[in-house]
Design a protein around this motif. Structure first.
Motif, PDB file in Angstrom:
ATOM      1  N   GLU A   1      -0.150   9.950  -3.199  1.00 49.65           N
ATOM      2  CA  GLU A   1      -0.892  10.067  -1.950  1.00 49.65           C
ATOM      3  C   GLU A   1       0.001   9.933  -0.724  1.00 49.65           C
ATOM      4  O   GLU A   1      -0.471  10.032   0.400  1.00 49.65           O
ATOM      5  N   ALA A   2       1.292   9.672  -0.934  1.00 47.04           N
ATOM      6  CA  ALA A   2       2.247   9.561   0.166  1.00 47.04           C
ATOM      7  C   ALA A   2       3.571  10.162  -0.285  1.00 47.04           C
ATOM      8  O   ALA A   2       3.904  10.152  -1.473  1.00 47.04           O
TER       9      ALA A   2
ATOM     10  N   THR B   1       2.146   1.847  -3.515  1.00 46.65           N
ATOM     11  CA  THR B   1       0.983   2.248  -4.308  1.00 46.65           C
ATOM     12  C   THR B   1       0.643   3.710  -4.052  1.00 46.65           C
ATOM     13  O   THR B   1       0.427   4.483  -4.982  1.00 46.65           O
ATOM     14  N   ASN B   2       0.623   4.102  -2.792  1.00 44.01           N
ATOM     15  CA  ASN B   2       0.308   5.492  -2.441  1.00 44.01           C
ATOM     16  C   ASN B   2       1.379   6.453  -2.932  1.00 44.01           C
ATOM     17  O   ASN B   2       1.070   7.573  -3.349  1.00 44.01           O
ATOM     18  N   MET B   3       2.638   6.044  -2.892  1.00 39.21           N
ATOM     19  CA  MET B   3       3.712   6.915  -3.397  1.00 39.21           C
ATOM     20  C   MET B   3       3.549   7.158  -4.895  1.00 39.21           C
ATOM     21  O   MET B   3       3.660   8.294  -5.364  1.00 39.21           O
TER      22      MET B   3
ATOM     23  N   THR C   1       7.423  10.408  -0.995  1.00 35.34           N
ATOM     24  CA  THR C   1       8.404   9.436  -1.454  1.00 35.34           C
ATOM     25  C   THR C   1       9.767   9.757  -0.851  1.00 35.34           C
ATOM     26  O   THR C   1      10.266  10.860  -1.020  1.00 35.34           O
TER      27      THR C   1
ATOM     28  N   GLN D   1      -3.251  -0.112  -8.433  1.00 34.58           N
ATOM     29  CA  GLN D   1      -4.164  -0.255  -7.298  1.00 34.58           C
ATOM     30  C   GLN D   1      -3.589  -1.252  -6.312  1.00 34.58           C
ATOM     31  O   GLN D   1      -2.797  -2.118  -6.652  1.00 34.58           O
ATOM     32  N   HIS D   2      -3.992  -1.077  -5.081  1.00 31.43           N
ATOM     33  CA  HIS D   2      -3.545  -1.964  -4.008  1.00 31.43           C
ATOM     34  C   HIS D   2      -4.405  -3.219  -3.987  1.00 31.43           C
ATOM     35  O   HIS D   2      -5.608  -3.167  -4.222  1.00 31.43           O
TER      36      HIS D   2
ATOM     37  N   MET E   1       0.830  -1.202   0.000  1.00 31.97           N
ATOM     38  CA  MET E   1       0.000   0.000   0.000  1.00 31.97           C
ATOM     39  C   MET E   1       0.867   1.256   0.000  1.00 31.97           C
ATOM     40  O   MET E   1       0.525   2.250  -0.647  1.00 31.97           O
ATOM     41  N   LEU E   2       1.999   1.214   0.684  1.00 29.34           N
ATOM     42  CA  LEU E   2       2.870   2.384   0.748  1.00 29.34           C
ATOM     43  C   LEU E   2       3.406   2.743  -0.635  1.00 29.34           C
ATOM     44  O   LEU E   2       3.331   3.908  -1.051  1.00 29.34           O
TER      45      LEU E   2
ATOM     46  N   ASN F   1       0.867   6.885  -6.675  1.00 31.77           N
ATOM     47  CA  ASN F   1      -0.370   7.630  -6.926  1.00 31.77           C
ATOM     48  C   ASN F   1      -0.339   9.037  -6.342  1.00 31.77           C
ATOM     49  O   ASN F   1      -1.315   9.771  -6.449  1.00 31.77           O
TER      50      ASN F   1
END
Length: 89
Positions: A38-39, A32-34, A41, A64-65, A29-30, A36
């Motif tokens: 959303e987190a 994936t979020n980076m 990097t 996607q996660h 998920m981490l 996208n």
């Protein structure tokens, strides 16, 4: 970092084979979020994430996660391949 490198490799492979509509599923998920956005990097893998973003002009892909349990069959097959390879050696 290995997960990000694997995603980059997979996207490049698909694009090299002529596939332009790509759905990437990752159990991280981490990462994936980076990818996208959303987190944040970390600098250690920033270049990999930037390379992934640079490939967006060559194709249409989304990330996607998916939960690790979904990957159980792939993990089993990968482990079996390692076992068979070591047995044949």
């Amino acid at each position: 970092m290995a997960e990000a490198k694997a995603i980059l490799f997979g996207i490049k492979w698909c694009l090299d084979k002529g596939f332009t509509n790509i759905l990437v599923e990752s159990d991280s998920m981490l990462i994936t979020n980076m990818i996208n956005g959303e987190a944040k990097t970390p600098w250690q893998i920033k270049h990999i994430i930037e390379d992934i973003h640079g490939l967006k002009v060559q194709g249409n892909f989304s990330l996607q996660h998916c939960y690790r349990e979904v990957n159980m069959i792939e993990d089993y097959l990968a482990n079996m391949q390692r076992f068979v390879s070591s047995y044949e050696s």
